[in-house]
Design a protein around this motif. Structure first.
Motif, short mmCIF file in Angstrom:
data_model
loop_
_atom_site.label_atom_id
_atom_site.label_comp_id
_atom_site.label_asym_id
_atom_site.label_seq_id
_atom_site.Cartn_x
_atom_site.Cartn_y
_atom_site.Cartn_z
N ARG A 7 0.98 -1.38 0.06
CA ARG A 7 0.15 0.26 0.05
C ARG A 7 0.98 1.23 -0.08
O ARG A 7 1.06 2.69 -0.98
CB ARG A 7 -0.90 -0.25 1.40
N ILE A 8 1.95 1.22 0.77
CA ILE A 8 2.53 2.50 1.10
C ILE A 8 3.48 2.38 -0.40
O ILE A 8 3.18 3.28 -0.84
CB ILE A 8 3.97 2.38 2.24
N ALA A 11 0.86 4.16 -2.66
CA ALA A 11 0.69 5.29 -2.83
C ALA A 11 2.04 6.41 -2.86
O ALA A 11 1.67 7.70 -3.32
CB ALA A 11 -0.01 6.09 -1.54
N CYS A 61 -4.14 13.08 0.85
CA CYS A 61 -4.87 11.52 0.68
C CYS A 61 -4.93 11.07 1.97
O CYS A 61 -4.26 10.85 3.22
CB CYS A 61 -3.98 11.56 -0.33
N SER A 109 -7.49 7.00 2.58
CA SER A 109 -7.38 5.44 2.07
C SER A 109 -8.85 5.18 2.28
O SER A 109 -9.91 6.03 3.03
CB SER A 109 -6.74 4.59 2.12
N TYR A 155 -8.11 1.12 7.40
CA TYR A 155 -6.86 2.04 6.45
C TYR A 155 -6.87 3.69 7.01
O TYR A 155 -8.37 4.01 6.58
CB TYR A 155 -6.21 1.98 5.56
N THR A 174 -4.33 5.44 8.01
CA THR A 174 -3.26 6.29 7.60
C THR A 174 -3.26 6.84 6.19
O THR A 174 -3.79 6.48 5.51
CB THR A 174 -1.78 5.47 7.95
N GLY A 175 -2.76 8.13 6.28
CA GLY A 175 -2.87 9.54 5.01
C GLY A 175 -2.12 10.13 5.07
O GLY A 175 -0.93 9.98 6.19
N TYR A 176 -1.43 11.08 4.10
CA TYR A 176 -0.44 11.37 4.01
C TYR A 176 -0.62 12.80 2.98
O TYR A 176 -1.83 13.12 2.26
CB TYR A 176 0.49 10.58 2.50
N TYR A 195 7.05 13.29 0.93
CA TYR A 195 5.77 12.43 1.33
C TYR A 195 5.70 12.74 3.07
O TYR A 195 5.91 11.27 3.08
CB TYR A 195 5.95 10.63 0.43
N ARG A 244 3.81 10.74 6.05
CA ARG A 244 2.69 10.42 6.61
C ARG A 244 2.25 10.53 7.76
O ARG A 244 3.02 11.16 8.34
CB ARG A 244 2.87 9.02 6.22
N ARG A 266 -8.65 12.42 -2.50
CA ARG A 266 -7.54 12.37 -2.38
C ARG A 266 -7.82 13.90 -3.17
O ARG A 266 -8.60 13.98 -4.29
CB ARG A 266 -7.09 11.40 -4.22
C1 PML Z 1 -5.04 3.94 -0.58
O1 PML Z 1 -4.77 2.72 0.63
O2 PML Z 1 -6.00 4.10 -0.84
C2 PML Z 1 -4.18 5.36 0.22
C3 PML Z 1 -3.23 5.16 1.07
C4 PML Z 1 -2.09 5.95 1.50
C5 PML Z 1 -1.37 6.10 2.90
C6 PML Z 1 -0.36 4.71 3.06
C7 PML Z 1 0.26 5.13 3.82
O3 PML Z 1 1.33 6.14 3.44
O4 PML Z 1 0.52 4.42 4.68
#
Ligand code: PML
Ligand code: MG
Length: 263
Positions: free
Chosen positions: A168-169, A172, A190, A192, A197, A199-201, A209, A211, A225
């Motif tokens: 996922r990381i 993204a 962003c 998810s 989940y 965590t975003g960024y 980037y 987080r 997003r």
């Molecule tokens: C998603 O799953 O669509 C975006 C995830 C964003 C964060 C990912 C991360 O760095 O943990």
């Protein structure tokens, strides 16, 4: 067979009919594959579509398309993780970072007010001068496509940075790197649409980037997003770049981190 040819492989999946017919977005995925790896690549995206926590798709499309342009290479954005203890703290940090990237408070609030309740598949584009939404794509948004990071190089990077080996990381960060590489991108925000989940960024050329460990409550299916865009650049050219410019992320070990380097 020609192994020098690369394919863009894209997947989208929805529930209760296709996206066009108002179905609920379940999952999307992008990668760049050699001809030799096409079967593996399609299997990978099929697995992603069939195992998503947003639900079980009844519409699923995987498309393979030959890339007929040179593929550019760019290094990944630097990564930092900010630990927060609540969504409120996380959202405050996100706003602060957007301001640091050059987006005014007023535009940030205007953008937040336009986050749709219903899932948008792609990104929404916000004019960083006026705060107005400018993509005109309604619930489709703009889907960034044709980017990837070759596995061996990604794993080397993960090891060097002592980060978790996390798909996922990777996805993204690949997207955020491609988006921030264009001059018109001021910043990206962003989180998810996966309910499990949180965590975003926030990302930009200057911030890297960043987080943030909580940007929404657990169980919430609303993702976000947003690209904040400098509209002195041509919008059509920008959208074509996001959708069509093929790009590999490629990490080279940084000289400054190497011991005994020659001065
Ligand atoms: C998603 O799953 O669509 C975006 C995830 C964003 C964060 C990912 C991360 O760095 O943990
Ligand atoms: Mg998703």
């Amino acid at each position: 067979m020609d192994n020098s040819r690369f394919y863009s492989v894209r997947m989208r999946a929805s529930e209760n009919q296709s996206h066009e017919k108002g179905g609920k977005h379940i999952s999307g995925g992008e990668l760049i594959s050699s001809y030799q790896d096409l079967k593996k690549s399609v299997d990978f995206l099929l697995e992603k579509a069939l195992t998503h926590s947003r639900g079980k798709p009844d519409f699923l499309q995987i498309q393979c398309e030959l890339i007929d342009q040179p593929i550019t290479q760019v290094p990944p954005l630097t990564v930092k993780t900010i630990e927060v203890s609540s969504v409120e703290e996380g959202q405050q940090k996100a706003r602060k970072l957007l301001e640091q990237a050059g987006v005014s408070k007023q535009v940030i609030e205007k953008a937040y007010a336009q986050i749709p309740d219903e899932a948008v598949r792609g990104a929404i584009l916000i004019d960083c001068h006026t705060g107005k939404r400018i993509d005109g794509r309604k619930d489709r948004g703009v889907r960034v496509s044709r980017m990837d990071w070759e596995r061996v190089n990604f794993e080397k990077w993960v090891k060097a940075k002592a980060l978790p080996l996390n798909q996922r990381i990777k996805e993204a960060l690949v997207l955020a790197t491609k988006v921030s590489t264009h001059q018109a991108t001021v910043a990206e925000l962003c989180w998810s649409d996966d309910p499990e989940y949180v965590t975003g960024y926030v990302a930009s050329k200057t911030l890297g980037y960043q987080r943030i460990t909580k940007l929404k409550p657990y169980g919430d299916e609303r993702g976000c997003r947003i690209f904040f865009v400098d509209t002195s650049y041509d919008l059509d050219t920008y959208i074509t770049y996001l959708e069509k410019q093929p790009m590999f992320i490629q990490w080279e070990e940084d000289d400054v981190t190497r011991p005994n380097r020659k001065k």
